[in-house]
Design a protein around this motif. Structure first.
Motif, short mmCIF file in Angstrom:
data_model
loop_
_atom_site.label_atom_id
_atom_site.label_comp_id
_atom_site.label_asym_id
_atom_site.label_seq_id
_atom_site.Cartn_x
_atom_site.Cartn_y
_atom_site.Cartn_z
N LEU A 34 40.63 20.18 5.52
CA LEU A 34 39.64 21.24 5.36
C LEU A 34 38.38 20.80 6.08
O LEU A 34 38.09 19.61 6.19
CB LEU A 34 39.30 21.49 3.89
N ARG A 35 37.61 21.79 6.51
CA ARG A 35 36.31 21.52 7.10
C ARG A 35 35.26 22.30 6.32
O ARG A 35 35.26 23.53 6.31
CB ARG A 35 36.27 21.92 8.57
N GLY A 74 27.44 24.62 -4.12
CA GLY A 74 28.74 24.00 -4.22
C GLY A 74 29.88 24.88 -3.73
O GLY A 74 29.79 26.11 -3.76
N THR A 75 30.94 24.23 -3.29
CA THR A 75 32.16 24.93 -2.89
C THR A 75 33.36 24.17 -3.45
O THR A 75 33.41 22.93 -3.38
CB THR A 75 32.25 25.07 -1.36
N GLN A 76 34.29 24.90 -4.02
CA GLN A 76 35.43 24.29 -4.70
C GLN A 76 36.50 23.87 -3.68
O GLN A 76 36.89 24.66 -2.82
CB GLN A 76 36.05 25.26 -5.70
N VAL A 77 36.95 22.64 -3.83
CA VAL A 77 38.09 22.14 -3.06
C VAL A 77 39.18 21.76 -4.05
O VAL A 77 38.93 20.95 -4.95
CB VAL A 77 37.70 20.93 -2.19
N THR A 78 40.35 22.34 -3.87
CA THR A 78 41.48 22.03 -4.74
C THR A 78 42.64 21.56 -3.88
O THR A 78 43.07 22.27 -2.97
CB THR A 78 41.90 23.26 -5.56
N LEU A 126 20.48 25.98 0.92
CA LEU A 126 21.67 25.36 1.48
C LEU A 126 22.87 26.15 1.01
O LEU A 126 23.04 26.37 -0.20
CB LEU A 126 21.80 23.91 1.02
N VAL A 127 23.71 26.58 1.94
CA VAL A 127 24.86 27.40 1.60
C VAL A 127 26.12 26.73 2.14
O VAL A 127 26.30 26.62 3.36
CB VAL A 127 24.74 28.82 2.17
N GLU A 128 26.96 26.28 1.20
CA GLU A 128 28.22 25.64 1.58
C GLU A 128 29.31 26.68 1.76
O GLU A 128 29.31 27.72 1.11
CB GLU A 128 28.68 24.64 0.51
N SER A 129 30.27 26.35 2.60
CA SER A 129 31.45 27.19 2.80
C SER A 129 32.60 26.32 3.28
O SER A 129 32.40 25.17 3.66
CB SER A 129 31.16 28.31 3.80
N GLY A 130 33.80 26.89 3.24
CA GLY A 130 34.96 26.19 3.77
C GLY A 130 35.89 25.60 2.73
O GLY A 130 36.94 25.05 3.08
N GLY A 131 35.51 25.68 1.47
CA GLY A 131 36.38 25.17 0.43
C GLY A 131 37.60 26.06 0.23
O GLY A 131 37.70 27.14 0.80
N GLY A 132 38.53 25.58 -0.59
CA GLY A 132 39.72 26.36 -0.87
C GLY A 132 40.83 25.50 -1.42
O GLY A 132 40.62 24.35 -1.82
N LEU A 133 42.01 26.08 -1.41
CA LEU A 133 43.22 25.40 -1.89
C LEU A 133 43.99 24.85 -0.70
O LEU A 133 44.26 25.59 0.26
CB LEU A 133 44.09 26.37 -2.69
#
Length: 119
Positions: free
Chosen positions: A18-19, A112-116, A4-11
């Motif tokens: 965000l999606r 995991g993907t970081q959302v800030t 499973l590969v997550e993407s789309g996180g960010g600041l």
């Protein structure tokens, strides 16, 4: 083997959107319940939203009305649309696949993907 590969996180600023996407390899996606979880620093991992193989959805109370989970079985991908983001939504967001295959229960997690959320 399933990945499973997550993407789309960010600041993003408070109030923004965000999606997130989670792409799954292997042949279990369409039969799996897919979920999004998050873990903020110092906290336990918690449920954000889940969607069953049949399309039924469930959300944590704090996300109802702001987040939308969806899936595209043709693309082996689950999405999390996040609107009206708040600083308290800051966390690492994880994708999870679970189900039963050959009478055995399975569970897979993404990295995991970081959302800030911050101004």
């Amino acid at each position: 083997q399933v990945q499973l590969v997550e993407s789309g996180g960010g600041l993003v600023q408070p109030g923004g959107s965000l999606r997130l996407s989670c792409a799954a390899s292997g042949n279990i996606f369409s039969r799996s319940t897919m979920g999004w979880y998050r873990q903020a620093s110092g906290n336990q991992r918690e449920l954000v939203a889940v969607i069953t193989s049949g399309g039924s959805v469930n959300y944590a109370d704090s996300e109802k009305g702001r987040f939308t989970i969806s899936r595209d079985n043709a693309k082996n991908t689950v999405y999390l649309q996040m609107n009206s983001l708040k600083p308290e939504d800051t966390a690492v967001y994880y994708c999870k696949a679970e189900g039963i295959w050959g009478f055995q229960r399975y569970t897979y997690w993404g990295q995991g993907t970081q959302v800030t959320v911050s101004s």
